[in-house]
Scaffold this active site. Structure first.
Site: not given
Lengths: 456, 526
Positions: B78, B173, B197
């Protein structure tokens, strides 16, 4: 006119003497090339985390113990937020809720009416000692409309020592700071050299009439030496008194000391009071310290700090050293103050007394009057003295054995200052300063003088 | 060669035996990334460096000296983890072009074990959001939008128009990471989890999403959202793989003072057959408003599954659950306001052209660099941290947080081993529908089932369970005791085996690379 009582408190920031910074591994060093001692954490690179430096904690514990504080076995770290170019993260990590040490005291001495012979001891309460980060330095270049930022100092460990408003004038403030400086240097927890920014003092000053509540206080910053501290405080007290007596009011503001003009001036305004939005520092668990009683048996000793262990190893503090000097050598208390006040002077004195038969009570006069005044005249430190303890002891021995007079000794000393490598004995011979001990020779000289008189 | 299998059980053996090489794996993944570019799962693809890493891995396999199971395995990270030499943007204008000089500890650990870093995945800006729709590089598309399963169930429209309008979000997210794993472009991905997330997009994308116990995996190098709740998250295609990743990442890091000191021992998951000694808790408060009837039914079915297999299934109560969203918002925004204070354009990142004063430079930089979501949270957070508000909001929220954490302590103390809850309120929403509401509203809705675990610091995992009526993945969540990941994952693995979640049938992908993927035999749960 009703009398005024001035009230002075101090906030002192002492840079911790350590190899690396409070929360990161970058080095601590004075006057290094700009931005050469900056770790990723110091530059606030995103994703970096603080790691507490053990040595800094030990320094704070030592200092707390030396100042008779209670050491908090659990203390906490907080973030203090404000935006400034020299504060890369936008917050400083400090200890606002629970600092590492509280409720101590510091004793210091003053001469009454400038007479060394009359010293009085005073005490100031220590509110707390907290660990916190130093900021970087910003230099404003107005001609080019730019600010230059050097982060070498950002993140260096500081101990903030808060002294309660128990002082009443510049002299007391100066004496208290001087004593604190000596203590820190003795402990080694800070080198406390004000000229190098290792000791910074802010003074809180107010005045009030007896029986009335404390007046509005101002904060005085930008004080660069102990001498200026006394001047700044006294000036501010005077300024406030004059202001109030003329019907004015005192603003709760921050003022800077202007050393050239010898006065305090309002600092560039900070747009009202700052709300620092304190918040616990989430990346640092509470700091837990142990003592002999609370130390768990199976704890890894590398990971913990034992307050008692540190206490046992504290060196003699200045007050103790002075007592010992007085006791051991029979010198006066005020002498011991002067000895400790000058870096290396006490050691010099002790070294001389070891090497001479002259009594310490007599040696001290030579140290404090002759040696010290010469050093002061030429702005030399004890270390830089051209006259070593060996040489001085040698000279004093000649005096003690009555081989020269006291006047002659001073003459020899004057010659020794030149640092030409001659021994006292050589100088005595060169300048024919020997005391004549021979009875017969003396008689002859006297006779010659008398004869000379008779002839007139 | 079919490589849909687990890392430990199949891929590792295939690499060791030379049936496939790290370079081949890497090239396949890079090709797939290219052909699935429309998903927008990756912000940066590190083509050159990954191929180099693959070559080095290949050398090690040739010498018979692989570093471990992860040697040669393509992984995505990420884009809020620092990667040295590779751009780290947090999907924000503030860090566009920012090349970090250091690797996050978790990234370093992966590289030290020979993993191949394919690239950085897309996210909501600074990880704020539950849709992966609010980053400056655009939204991430859920690969299931393009699956046969979803298309079959969609209301028929003209072919291309239908696809464009109806694609669904990944959740967030860590949407990019979830999409990357789901679309086979990597074998595992790192996400982050602050309020759900990692688990939320895992549920929507039909992959395993593990949130470890706070303090187990180092946060050094993870650009923080909420320091006291953030954890690195692990996204994989099966629970066994999550255990492998966990084993390679967990443990004390001197650079992160919030990691535990105790030694961590990596573990292999046993194949649980007897669940009779297990006690599963069903927290009644997780029957939250807005929970779809579909998911409610699935949850119930899962509970029955355990019961019928002999486990003890009990209803439990976590009474302070309903305060957790509000509490989370106060604490989250407060920490955000603090953590974002460092972005001033001075040392790194975007710097505005305004030069009249430092203040104007700061203000313009931050206005230009941050999106509305970030700025909104900063303003709220600063409000809560004001001296006059601190006690009322921040301290109060901390107290409520303690109550929420205690709810779990009580439940676990009563004998429950693991909690079973839904992960999301519904399956993934179409993008056009999702963006009708603002980020804050969405986050408040979507976080409700996941963020209590972050408040309490507990481990939690999403296990893909079944397809919804619309043909989209639905997952269920297991929450375990502090630092009892082994037990948590063992239960999750057992459940995974029972439900036999179907493999995604990505048709475009199939067209380009038919050799890689097998059809999964049905035996699906729903």
């Amino acid at each position: 006119l009703a009398p005024w009582i001035p009230v002075v408190g101090l906030e002192i920031h002492a840079q911790i003497s350590s190899n690396s910074k409070l929360f990161s591994g970058s080095q601590v060093q004075f006057a290094a090339p700009p931005n050469s001692l900056v770790s990723f954490f110091d530059a606030s690179l995103p994703g970096t985390l603080p790691v507490l430096n053990r040595r800094c904690v030990e320094a704070a514990v030592m200092t707390g113990l030396a100042l008779n504080c209670s050491i908090n076995k659990k203390s906490l770290f907080d973030r203090k937020h404000y935006f400034y170019a020299d504060l890369p993260a936008g917050y400083q990590i400090t200890q606002q809720r629970v600092p590492i040490a509280v409720n101590g005291s510091l004793s210091y001495s003053l001469c009454i009416d400038n007479k060394m012979s009359q010293m009085v001891t005073k005490t100031v309460r220590i509110k707390q000692i907290q660990l916190e980060q130093d900021s970087g330095k910003s230099l404003h270049d107005d001609t080019r409309s730019q600010t230059l930022v050097d982060l070498n100092r950002a993140g260096v460990g500081l101990m903030e020592v808060v002294m309660e408003p128990d002082m009443c004038c510049g002299e007391e403030a100066a004496a208290a700071v001087r004593e604190l400086q000596l203590i820190l240097q003795t402990l080694g927890s800070s080198q406390a050299v004000m000229a190098e920014g290792q000791l910074r003092v802010d003074a809180n000053v107010s005045v009030h009439h007896p029986g009335e509540p404390y007046g509005v206080r101002t904060e005085v910053k930008n004080i660069n030496s102990i001498r200026f501290l006394a001047k700044a405080v006294d000036y501010e007290i005077q300024r406030q008194i004059e202001e109030l007596e003329n019907g004015g009011t005192i603003l709760n503001e921050t003022r800077a000391f202007d050393s050239k003009l010898g006065c305090t001036v309002p600092m560039r305004d900070k747009e009202g009071k700052q709300d620092y939005r304190f918040m616990p520092e989430p990346n640092l668990p509470p700091l837990i310290l142990y003592d002999a009683k609370s130390l768990p048996a199976n704890m890894n000793h590398q990971q913990v700090i034992n307050i008692d262990w540190i206490h046992e190893r504290l060196p003699d503090l200045p007050s103790v050293k002075r007592e010992k000097l007085v006791e051991q050598y029979g010198i006066l208390p005020e002498h011991s103050f002067t000895l400790l006040n000058e870096d290396g002077l006490a050691e010099f004195f002790e070294s001389v007394t070891k090497q001479t038969q002259m009594k310490p009570k007599k040696v001290i006069g030579w140290i404090l009057n002759d040696l010290l005044s010469y050093l002061k005249q030429h702005s030399l430190t004890v270390k830089e003295s051209p006259v070593s303890s060996f040489l001085l002891a040698d000279l004093l021995n000649l005096l003690e054995k009555k081989e020269i007079s006291s006047t002659a000794a001073k003459q020899v000393l004057a010659e020794l200052w030149k640092g030409e490598g001659k021994t006292p004995l050589e100088i005595v011979k060169e300048q024919k300063l020997e005391l004549l001990q021979d009875q017969k020779e003396l008689e002859q000289i006297c006779q010659a003088v008398i004869d000379g008189q008779e002839n007139e | 060669a079919a490589l849909k299998g687990g890392l430990r059980s199949q891929v590792s053996a295939a690499l060791k035996e030379g049936r496939v090489t790290p370079t081949e794996l890497c090239q396949r993944c890079l090709a797939l990334i290219k052909s699935t570019k429309f998903l927008n799962a990756y912000i940066t693809v590190a083509e050159e460096t990954s191929l180099k890493q693959a070559e080095e891995s290949e050398e090690r396999y040739k010498r018979g000296q692989p570093l471990g199971i992860l040697d040669g395995i393509p992984i995505a990270v990420k884009d809020n983890f620092n990667t040295a030499g590779i751009e780290t943007t947090c999907a924000s204008n503030m860090l566009k072009g920012y090349i970090s000089p250091y690797n996050a500890t978790v990234v370093q650990k992966l590289l030290d074990q020979g993993a191949v870093l394919l690239g950085k995945t897309n996210l909501d800006e600074f990880a704020m959001g539950s849709g992966s729709t609010d980053g400056v590089f655009g939204p991430v598309r859920n690969p299931w939008s393009y699956s046969r399963q979803y298309k079959e169930k969609s209301i028929p429209k003209s072919h291309s128009e239908g696809e464009e309008l109806n694609w669904v979000i990944t959740g967030g997210s860590s949407g990019g990471s979830a999409a990357a794993v789901s679309s086979f472009t990597c074998f595992a991905a790192l996400g982050s989890d602050t309020g759900g997330s990692t688990r939320n997009p895992a549920a929507h994308c039909g992959v395993v999403g593990l949130k470890p116990t706070y303090g187990l995996i180092s946060r050094h190098g993870l650009i923080p959202l909420v320091n006291s709740m953030d954890v690195p998250g692990i996204l994989t295609r099966c629970v066994d793989d999550a255990a492998v990743l966990l084993g390679s990442l967990a443990g004390h890091d001197p650079k992160d003072s919030t990691t535990i000191q105790d030694d961590f021992k990596p573990f292999e998951l046993p194949n649980l057959t007897d669940v009779s000694k297990l006690s599963i808790g069903i927290p009644k408060e997780y029957h939250a408003p807005g929970l779809s009837s579909e998911i409610l039914a699935l949850w119930s079915k899962a509970a029955d599954l355990f019961k019928n297999a002999g486990a003890k299934v009990v209803e439990v109560s976590l009474p302070h659950t309903r305060y957790s969203i509000v509490c989370y918002h106060v604490l989250c925004t407060a920490e955000v306001a603090s953590n974002m204070a460092r972005f001033d354009g001075l040392e790194y990142g975007h710097r505005s052209d305004r030069t009249e004063s430092t203040e104007s430079m700061y203000a313009a930089t931050r206005r230009e660099g941050f999106n509305d979501v970030v700025r909104g949270r900063i303003l709220s957070g600063n409000y809560f941290l004001l001296k006059q508000n601190y006690e009322k909001y921040f301290v109060k929220a901390q107290k409520v947080r303690r109550l929420i954490a205690n709810d779990f302590v009580e439940v676990f103390r009563s004998g429950v081993d693991v909690l079973l809850t839904p992960t999301t309120l519904s399956d993934a929403a179409p993008y056009t529908e999702f963006i009708q509401e603002d980020n804050r509203t969405r986050s408040a809705q979507d976080d409700i089932l996941t963020q209590a675990a972050n408040m309490a610091g507990l481990p939690a995992i999403n296990v893909p369970t079944a397809l919804s009526e619309r043909g989209l993945p639905v997952g269920l969540q297991f929450i375990g005791r502090s630092f009892q990941e082994k037990q948590l994952l063992t239960v999750a693995k057992w459940f995974e085996k029972q439900v036999q979640f179907p493999m995604i049938q990505l048709e475009e992908v199939k067209r380009h690379d038919s050799g890689v993927f097998q059809h999964q035999k049905s035996a699906s749960f729903s």
